[in-house]
Design an enzyme around this catalytic site. Structure first.
Site, PDB file in Angstrom:
ATOM      1  N   LYS A   1     -15.882   4.355   4.881  1.00  0.00           N
ATOM      2  CA  LYS A   1     -14.383   4.055   5.267  1.00  0.00           C
ATOM      3  C   LYS A   1     -14.464   4.660   6.698  1.00  0.00           C
ATOM      4  O   LYS A   1     -14.693   5.747   6.798  1.00  0.00           O
ATOM      5  CB  LYS A   1     -13.232   4.535   4.573  1.00  0.00           C
ATOM      6  CG  LYS A   1     -11.916   4.020   5.126  1.00  0.00           C
ATOM      7  CD  LYS A   1     -11.729   2.498   4.928  1.00  0.00           C
ATOM      8  CE  LYS A   1     -10.254   2.043   4.981  1.00  0.00           C
ATOM      9  NZ  LYS A   1      -9.088   2.620   4.188  1.00  0.00           N
TER      10      LYS A   1
ATOM     11  N   GLU B   1     -13.926   5.839  -0.619  1.00  0.00           N
ATOM     12  CA  GLU B   1     -14.577   4.982  -0.098  1.00  0.00           C
ATOM     13  C   GLU B   1     -15.487   5.642   0.998  1.00  0.00           C
ATOM     14  O   GLU B   1     -15.051   6.226   2.116  1.00  0.00           O
ATOM     15  CB  GLU B   1     -14.039   3.756   0.579  1.00  0.00           C
ATOM     16  CG  GLU B   1     -13.175   2.869  -0.305  1.00  0.00           C
ATOM     17  CD  GLU B   1     -12.159   2.170   0.223  1.00  0.00           C
ATOM     18  OE1 GLU B   1     -12.352   0.850   0.757  1.00  0.00           O
ATOM     19  OE2 GLU B   1     -10.960   2.289   0.633  1.00  0.00           O
TER      20      GLU B   1
ATOM     21  N   GLU C   1       0.862  -1.042   0.153  1.00  0.00           N
ATOM     22  CA  GLU C   1       0.062  -0.061   0.024  1.00  0.00           C
ATOM     23  C   GLU C   1       0.967   1.280  -0.188  1.00  0.00           C
ATOM     24  O   GLU C   1       1.768   1.329   0.830  1.00  0.00           O
ATOM     25  CB  GLU C   1      -0.774   0.141   1.305  1.00  0.00           C
ATOM     26  CG  GLU C   1      -1.934  -0.766   1.312  1.00  0.00           C
ATOM     27  CD  GLU C   1      -2.906  -0.782   2.562  1.00  0.00           C
ATOM     28  OE1 GLU C   1      -2.748   0.464   3.062  1.00  0.00           O
ATOM     29  OE2 GLU C   1      -3.665  -1.572   2.903  1.00  0.00           O
TER      30      GLU C   1
ATOM     31  N   GLU D   1      -9.530   9.046   5.368  1.00  0.00           N
ATOM     32  CA  GLU D   1      -9.602   7.810   5.124  1.00  0.00           C
ATOM     33  C   GLU D   1     -10.349   7.473   3.818  1.00  0.00           C
ATOM     34  O   GLU D   1     -10.341   6.406   3.046  1.00  0.00           O
ATOM     35  CB  GLU D   1      -9.853   6.793   6.218  1.00  0.00           C
ATOM     36  CG  GLU D   1      -8.914   6.752   7.125  1.00  0.00           C
ATOM     37  CD  GLU D   1      -7.730   5.916   6.890  1.00  0.00           C
ATOM     38  OE1 GLU D   1      -7.717   5.232   6.035  1.00  0.00           O
ATOM     39  OE2 GLU D   1      -6.487   6.509   7.411  1.00  0.00           O
TER      40      GLU D   1
END
Length: 346
Positions: A320, A317, A268, A326
């Site tokens: 999230k 997202e 990541e 995030e």
């Protein structure tokens, strides 16, 4: 020029020469960095799984990370040419680590039908030594590998785990890097060494920067510094970006664990486009992703070889959890439009 009349040009010799040329080409190619993109599904407005696969293909993204088994997505991936990192979720670690039959069933259900598309299995993501699941990580890795071997897949799919860089202490200068808890990490490293698996590492200059803005320059975190920013006095290596320093600290820690030859896959890395302080802008995020893709082809000052790297993440997202940032790591909006122009993933 070869003369076909000479004995040295027998079919076997010519075939050997061609094989050696092909092997050299493949060896060179394997040192290049493959770029993948993590697919997270924590949103209620995301495209269908088939549309996701089509978007990867249309952007020539050849690798994906998924954080739990997903039969619909894995079925859509079959025949796409896209290889994946498949995670064993944290809540499965204790059962798979304590029960070989549970690991056998997990592999039979989630791996065997989709084996042609799976490159790595990440047994846990960012498990820390203080977590209740910590003691289960290495046993679960072993049991998953046993299950793969029983299905003839142990040589095809590598088993690892994904750590974050908080498991590294003394990270600057990078050559001083070492693991914070040897009792936790040593069995994992020994497993990786024994099986020729890479260590998966989540590397985020963004978090290092926002946690120490007084000491870390933004251009150092974004790959935009014009020259050397930091020097490692132990080996004389110069650092122009924070990503290299973080990765080389992990390499140094592996060396101290007698795992000099263990490769790192960056599982990541990303930069949020909003939701935080002044550094979380679309311009900064786009700059980071573009420069990261280009940079990992050349490796780090310590290891000058391409680094397989997975960008986080494919979409924003909206469900999230955590800090507002995030929800804003996506390379694409949920409507499949690119946020940063046309990044060259290939």
């Amino acid at each position: 020029m070869f003369s076909m009349a000479t004995p040295s040009n027998s079919p076997m010799v010519v075939a050997t020469i061609l094989f050696n040329i092909a092997f050299l080409f493949l060896s060179l190619h394997s040192a290049e960095a493959q770029i993948g993109v993590c697919y997270g599904g924590n949103g209620d407005n995301l495209p269908s799984k088939q549309d996701v696969v089509n978007l990867y293909k249309s952007n020539q993204i050849g690798a994906m990370r998924i954080y739990s088994p997903d039969q619909t997505l894995q079925t859509a991936l079959q025949g796409s040419g896209i290889k994946i990192i498949l995670d064993v979720p944290k809540d499965n670690l204790q059962s798979l680590g304590s029960d070989q039959s549970a690991a056998n069933q997990w592999v039979q259900t989630n791996v065997v039908p989709y084996a042609s598309s799976i490159k790595y299995i990440a047994v846990g993501n960012e498990v820390h030594p203080s977590d209740s699941e910590a003691s289960s990580v290495q046993p679960a890795m072993q049991n998953v590998l046993n299950a793969l071997n029983s299905n003839g897949l142990g040589g095809q799919i590598k088993v690892s785990t994904a750590i974050d860089t908080t498991l590294i202490t003394n990270s600057f200068p990078p050559s001083n890097g070492q693991f914070t808890d040897s009792s936790y990490i040593t069995p994992i490293i020994n497993f990786l060494k024994s099986n020729g698996s890479p260590l998966l590492v989540n590397v985020y200059p963004y978090f290092a920067y926002i946690n120490n803005e007084a000491q870390i320059r933004l251009d150092y975190a974004l790959f935009t510094a014009s020259g050397t920013v930091a020097n490692d006095p132990n080996n004389g290596l110069n650092y122009q970006n924070l990503f290299d320093a973080l990765v080389d600290a992990v390499y140094a820690a592996l060396g101290r664990a007698d795992a000099h030859d263990t490769a790192i896959v960056v599982s990541e890395s990303g930069w949020p486009s909003e939701g935080g302080d002044a550094a979380t802008t679309v311009d900064n995020a786009g700059t980071y992703y573009m420069n990261l893709i280009s940079h990992v082809k050349q490796g780090t000052p310590l290891k000058q070889q391409g680094i397989e790297t997975y960008l986080f993440a494919m979409f924003d997202e909206n469900n999230k959890q955590g800090a507002p940032t995030e929800q804003h790591f996506g390379l694409f909006s949920p409507d499949q439009q690119p946020k940063y122009g046309q990044l060259n993933f290939n």
